[in-house]
Each structure stands twice: as C-alpha cells, then as structure tokens.
Design an enzyme around this catalytic site. Structure first.
Site, PDB file in Angstrom:
ATOM      1  CB  SER A 142      46.560  20.526  86.857  1.00 38.55           C
ATOM      2  OG  SER A 142      45.457  21.110  86.332  1.00 38.55           O
ATOM      3  CE1 TYR A 155      46.741  18.007  81.854  1.00 36.14           C
ATOM      4  CE2 TYR A 155      45.059  18.772  83.379  1.00 36.14           C
ATOM      5  CZ  TYR A 155      46.395  18.977  82.771  1.00 36.14           C
ATOM      6  OH  TYR A 155      47.101  20.078  82.877  1.00 36.14           O
TER       7      TYR A 155
HETATM    8  P1  NAD Z   1      52.519  23.642  76.653  1.00 35.89           P
HETATM    9  O1  NAD Z   1      51.896  22.818  75.461  1.00 35.89           O
HETATM   10  O2  NAD Z   1      52.854  25.196  76.188  1.00 35.89           O
HETATM   11  O3  NAD Z   1      53.758  23.044  76.950  1.00 35.89           O
HETATM   12  C1  NAD Z   1      54.085  21.603  77.344  1.00 35.89           C
HETATM   13  C2  NAD Z   1      55.527  21.390  77.119  1.00 35.89           C
HETATM   14  O4  NAD Z   1      55.570  19.800  77.092  1.00 35.89           O
HETATM   15  C3  NAD Z   1      55.941  21.730  75.624  1.00 35.89           C
HETATM   16  O5  NAD Z   1      57.383  22.339  75.874  1.00 35.89           O
HETATM   17  C4  NAD Z   1      55.961  20.401  74.972  1.00 35.89           C
HETATM   18  O6  NAD Z   1      57.222  20.537  73.812  1.00 35.89           O
HETATM   19  C5  NAD Z   1      56.462  19.609  76.077  1.00 35.89           C
HETATM   20  N1  NAD Z   1      56.245  17.902  75.639  1.00 35.89           N
HETATM   21  C6  NAD Z   1      54.947  17.733  75.184  1.00 35.89           C
HETATM   22  N2  NAD Z   1      55.217  16.360  75.124  1.00 35.89           N
HETATM   23  C7  NAD Z   1      56.397  15.990  75.466  1.00 35.89           C
HETATM   24  C8  NAD Z   1      57.457  14.769  75.440  1.00 35.89           C
HETATM   25  N3  NAD Z   1      56.633  13.817  74.870  1.00 35.89           N
HETATM   26  N4  NAD Z   1      58.413  14.924  75.837  1.00 35.89           N
HETATM   27  C9  NAD Z   1      58.960  15.991  76.242  1.00 35.89           C
HETATM   28  N5  NAD Z   1      58.223  17.240  76.334  1.00 35.89           N
HETATM   29  C10 NAD Z   1      57.139  17.147  75.923  1.00 35.89           C
HETATM   30  O7  NAD Z   1      51.580  23.575  77.805  1.00 35.89           O
HETATM   31  P2  NAD Z   1      51.442  24.182  79.237  1.00 35.89           P
HETATM   32  O8  NAD Z   1      50.363  24.806  79.331  1.00 35.89           O
HETATM   33  O9  NAD Z   1      52.987  25.114  79.351  1.00 35.89           O
HETATM   34  O10 NAD Z   1      51.762  22.893  79.865  1.00 35.89           O
HETATM   35  C11 NAD Z   1      52.890  22.751  81.013  1.00 35.89           C
HETATM   36  C12 NAD Z   1      52.534  21.761  82.266  1.00 35.89           C
HETATM   37  O11 NAD Z   1      51.716  22.656  82.962  1.00 35.89           O
HETATM   38  C13 NAD Z   1      51.670  20.515  81.999  1.00 35.89           C
HETATM   39  O12 NAD Z   1      52.125  19.445  82.523  1.00 35.89           O
HETATM   40  C14 NAD Z   1      50.408  21.020  82.086  1.00 35.89           C
HETATM   41  O13 NAD Z   1      49.453  20.016  82.435  1.00 35.89           O
HETATM   42  C15 NAD Z   1      50.479  22.036  83.329  1.00 35.89           C
HETATM   43  N6  NAD Z   1      49.235  22.829  83.222  1.00 35.89           N
HETATM   44  C16 NAD Z   1      49.001  23.774  82.404  1.00 35.89           C
HETATM   45  C17 NAD Z   1      47.905  24.595  82.736  1.00 35.89           C
HETATM   46  C18 NAD Z   1      47.396  25.742  81.748  1.00 35.89           C
HETATM   47  O14 NAD Z   1      46.130  26.117  81.777  1.00 35.89           O
HETATM   48  N7  NAD Z   1      48.252  25.904  80.701  1.00 35.89           N
HETATM   49  C19 NAD Z   1      47.183  24.237  83.898  1.00 35.89           C
HETATM   50  C20 NAD Z   1      47.651  23.467  84.713  1.00 35.89           C
HETATM   51  C21 NAD Z   1      48.443  22.871  84.676  1.00 35.89           C
END
Ligand code: NAD
Length: 260
Positions: A142, A155
């Site tokens: 991130s 985080y």
């Molecule tokens: P999201 O909630 O849409 O997706 C998260 C995914 O992780 C989902 O498929 C969920 O089912 C899965 N998950 C959660 N807990 C879990 C567990 N215990 N076991 C297995 N799977 C699990 O969120 P996102 O925004 O797509 O985030 C995905 C990644 O990207 C994360 O690591 C997040 O930190 C990172 N990220 C997101 C953003 C943003 O702005 N959305 C920015 C930077 C980084």
C-alpha cells in the site's frame, strides 16, 4: 509471451484481488481464487472467470489468519495443478482507531492477515518455485507501506513489514529466476471503499463528488481513484519475462501520493 503458469491470488473474491485474478487469467494463466468463505457464489465466480478466459480456475477456501490454512492453500494448489508459479499475497483488512484504544484482537488480525500470511504462503511456495526454476511473488502492500497516516498503526506496521519482507525474500532468491516485489496502491475504488462514501458524505455534509475529492482523495494528487484493472495490469506485467529484472522493489500506483 510467458508460458502458461499457475497463480494463487489470496483474498481474490472481491476488489483488487479479483482484478488481479481477471488480469492473470486474461494473460492465459490458470488461477486459484481464495477467501475465507465457502459459498456457492465463490465457486461460481471461479468457474465464470475460467470460462471467460479459457483457463483452469478453482476457488479454494482458506483463512489467511490461520498459518496452517495458508500453507494448505499452497499444498492443495500444487496437488491440483502440479505447480505454484505465481503467488499474489493480496488478502488484507483495515481497522481505524487511536493507538491507545486499538483493540488487541484487531491488531493481531491485521498483522496475521496483512503480514504473517505472506510468510507462510511464501515459505510453502518457494520450494515449488525453486524446483520449477521460475517464480513470481507479488505482495500487495500500500502507499501505507511507504508512508504513515494517523489511526492506522496496525495497517501501517503490517504494510511497512511486508515491504521489508518482500526485499529480504528477493535477495534470498535472486539467482533462482524467482522475483519478489511489492505493489503499493493508493486509494482504489473497491467495494470496501465504495461502501464508505455514504458515511463520509453524512459525516462531512458533502455531496459525493466533494467527499471523494476533498476527503478520500486528499492525499492523491491526481484526484482520481486507482482502478483494480490498473493494479491487475501491473501484476500481469510482473509475471512476464520482460519483468525478470524487476526485483526486490516497490511499485507505487498512487496518483503521485508518495512523490511528496
Ligand atoms: P476488499 O475488502 O475488496 O478485498 C479484500 C479481500 O481479502 C477479500 O477478497 C476478502 O474476502 C479477503 N480476506 C479478508 N480477510 C481474509 C482472510 N482472513 N482470509 C482470506 N481472505 C481474506 O479490499 P481491497 O481494497 O481489494 O484490498 C485488497 C488488498 O489491497 C489489501 O491487502 C489492502 O490492504 C490492499 N490495498 C487496498 C487499497 C484500497 O484503496 N482499496 C489501497 C492500498 C492497498
């Protein structure tokens, strides 16, 4: 064109992980979709992506907060597909609270899912990649792997941790044709982020466009969300042979956030 490989994308039934799954399948790779649920719709999603792109696609349930399930995910993929060539550690959760009020169970869950799960999946996958003489490890960190924000101590700690882990693994495997890199997205419009918009509109008494621009994208100079397709395309590129010398680094996709 890279030959057909087998990819695991953790946390891929939603958001960024799903975008990466689509991009890797579109690139001709067989994929394993993962989350901690085991619903009919999870399996149907994998079937749909497989059909759409003409690749093998399987949903495997595994809770990334549990070390043994992380390792079993890799073992089950290897026994079904014969290899694990691409590992995308994407599963992640967030919790926002001041450090003195941060619930211990939330701290533990964030460190387990956002950081420790990658140790277990990588440890399980590396022997398979070594044997195959090729591998790609992509950790979804991130902008918070490079910068901090208040009230996100767990985080930020986990994401800084995974950046360090990514680099250490890259150095260990550098001569094995296995690369390890971290993608550092800024704000991506995933269902998780979309769901926060109505609350933010209420809290700030702003319309949707103003809340997105002034509050959510405050730190993102382009004032535009990153898309899951953009992250997917970068992950797919990292899996090509042209990316063989991109190793042990962070790739920011954040509209300029970390330029400051
Ligand atoms: P999201 O909630 O849409 O997706 C998260 C995914 O992780 C989902 O498929 C969920 O089912 C899965 N998950 C959660 N807990 C879990 C567990 N215990 N076991 C297995 N799977 C699990 O969120 P996102 O925004 O797509 O985030 C995905 C990644 O990207 C994360 O690591 C997040 O930190 C990172 N990220 C997101 C953003 C943003 O702005 N959305 C920015 C930077 C980084």
């Amino acid at each position: 064109m890279t030959a057909r490989k087998t990819a695991i994308i953790t946390g891929s039934n939603s958001g960024i992980g799903l975008g990466i799954a689509h991009a890797l399948a579109a690139g001709g790779h067989d994929i394993v979709i993962n989350s901690f649920t085991d619903r009919d719709e999870d399996h149907a999603l994998a079937e749909l992506i497989g059909k759409e792109h003409g690749v093998k696609a399987l949903y495997i349930k595994a809770d990334m907060s549990k070390p043994e399930e992380c390792r079993t995910l890799v073992a089950n993929t290897a026994s079904t597909f014969g290899s694990v060539d691409i590992l995308v550690n994407n599963a992640g959760i967030q919790h926002v609270a001041s450090v003195e009020e941060f619930p211990v169970e939330k701290w533990d869950a964030i460190i387990a899912i956002n950081l420790t799960s990658a140790f277990h999946t990588v440890a399980a996958a590396v022997p398979l990649m070594r044997a195959a003489g090729w591998g790609r490890i992509i950790n979804i960190a991130s902008a918070h792997g490079l910068r901090a924000s208040p009230f996100k101590s767990a985080y930020v700690a986990a994401k800084h941790g995974i950046v360090g882990f990514t680099k250490a693994v890259a150095l260990e495997l550098a001569e094995q044709k296995i690369t390890s890199n971290a993608i550092c997205p800024g704000y991506v419009l995933t269902p998780l982020v979309e769901a926060q918009i109505p609350d933010q509109m209420k809290t700030h008494n702003m319309d949707r466009e103003t809340v997105i621009r002034e509050v959510m994208l405050d730190k993102q100079p382009t004032k535009q969300f990153v898309t899951t397709e953009q992250i997917g395309a970068l992950a797919a590129f990292l899996c090509t042979d042209n990316a063989a010398q991109i190793n042990g680094t962070t790739l920011s996709v954040d509209g300029g956030w970390t330029a400051e």
